[in-house]
Design a protein around this motif. Sequence first.
Motif, mmCIF file in Angstrom:
data_model
loop_
_atom_site.group_PDB
_atom_site.id
_atom_site.type_symbol
_atom_site.label_atom_id
_atom_site.label_comp_id
_atom_site.label_asym_id
_atom_site.label_seq_id
_atom_site.Cartn_x
_atom_site.Cartn_y
_atom_site.Cartn_z
ATOM 1 N N GLN A 93 38.232 -20.351 25.259
ATOM 2 C CA GLN A 93 37.901 -21.270 24.178
ATOM 3 C C GLN A 93 36.550 -20.847 23.603
ATOM 4 O O GLN A 93 35.620 -20.545 24.341
ATOM 5 N N TYR A 94 36.484 -20.795 22.279
ATOM 6 C CA TYR A 94 35.238 -20.454 21.603
ATOM 7 C C TYR A 94 34.566 -21.737 21.139
ATOM 8 O O TYR A 94 35.217 -22.619 20.594
ATOM 9 N N LYS A 95 33.268 -21.818 21.353
ATOM 10 C CA LYS A 95 32.534 -23.018 20.951
ATOM 11 C C LYS A 95 31.304 -22.630 20.151
ATOM 12 O O LYS A 95 30.707 -21.582 20.381
ATOM 13 N N TYR B 292 29.432 -19.524 22.190
ATOM 14 C CA TYR B 292 29.793 -19.056 23.519
ATOM 15 C C TYR B 292 31.290 -19.213 23.745
ATOM 16 O O TYR B 292 31.988 -19.854 22.965
ATOM 17 N N ARG B 293 31.743 -18.600 24.816
ATOM 18 C CA ARG B 293 33.143 -18.718 25.216
ATOM 19 C C ARG B 293 33.196 -19.498 26.526
ATOM 20 O O ARG B 293 32.268 -19.450 27.323
ATOM 21 N N VAL B 294 34.297 -20.197 26.721
ATOM 22 C CA VAL B 294 34.504 -20.984 27.938
ATOM 23 C C VAL B 294 35.825 -20.548 28.546
ATOM 24 O O VAL B 294 36.855 -20.524 27.867
ATOM 25 N N GLY C 109 36.117 -23.605 32.958
ATOM 26 C CA GLY C 109 35.081 -24.378 32.289
ATOM 27 C C GLY C 109 33.712 -23.720 32.283
ATOM 28 O O GLY C 109 32.715 -24.329 31.892
ATOM 29 N N ASP C 110 33.652 -22.456 32.717
ATOM 30 C CA ASP C 110 32.379 -21.731 32.761
ATOM 31 C C ASP C 110 32.078 -21.099 31.406
ATOM 32 O O ASP C 110 32.933 -20.429 30.820
ATOM 33 N N ALA C 111 30.849 -21.282 30.934
ATOM 34 C CA ALA C 111 30.422 -20.669 29.679
ATOM 35 C C ALA C 111 29.960 -19.244 29.939
ATOM 36 O O ALA C 111 29.335 -18.954 30.954
ATOM 37 N N TYR C 112 30.279 -18.346 29.007
ATOM 38 C CA TYR C 112 29.829 -16.965 29.110
ATOM 39 C C TYR C 112 29.714 -16.370 27.713
ATOM 40 O O TYR C 112 30.144 -16.969 26.744
#
Length: 105
Positions: A7-9, A25-27, A31-34
């Motif tokens: 998922q892109y945020k 960021y991407r998730v 549920g971890d952001a990277y």
Amino acid sequence: MYLSFTQYKEEYTYEGDMLVQQKTYRVNKAGDAYDISIQKFNEYYHPIYKSFDNKKTVTEDKFEYEYDTNGNWIKKTKYYKSFLDKAGNFTRTSVILRDITYYDE
């Protein structure tokens, strides 16, 4: 075929009507952001800071501007901070000069 869920945020921070920061960021499925990218902007909406964190390295750039009397930048200086520099020093990497000619209507 296995497709991973990503998922892109994007998050925006404003002070009044002025955009001061953008974070993308991407998730992953857990549920971890990277791949976190942050940009900060000045009153002219020019980037003054950029960072990118891919959980292995963090790169950082900062920018300084000089403006003419019409509000256009005529000098842009870029600085880079290496993730290898434990002291956290920024090093100047480029200077761009612009000569703008204005014509009367």
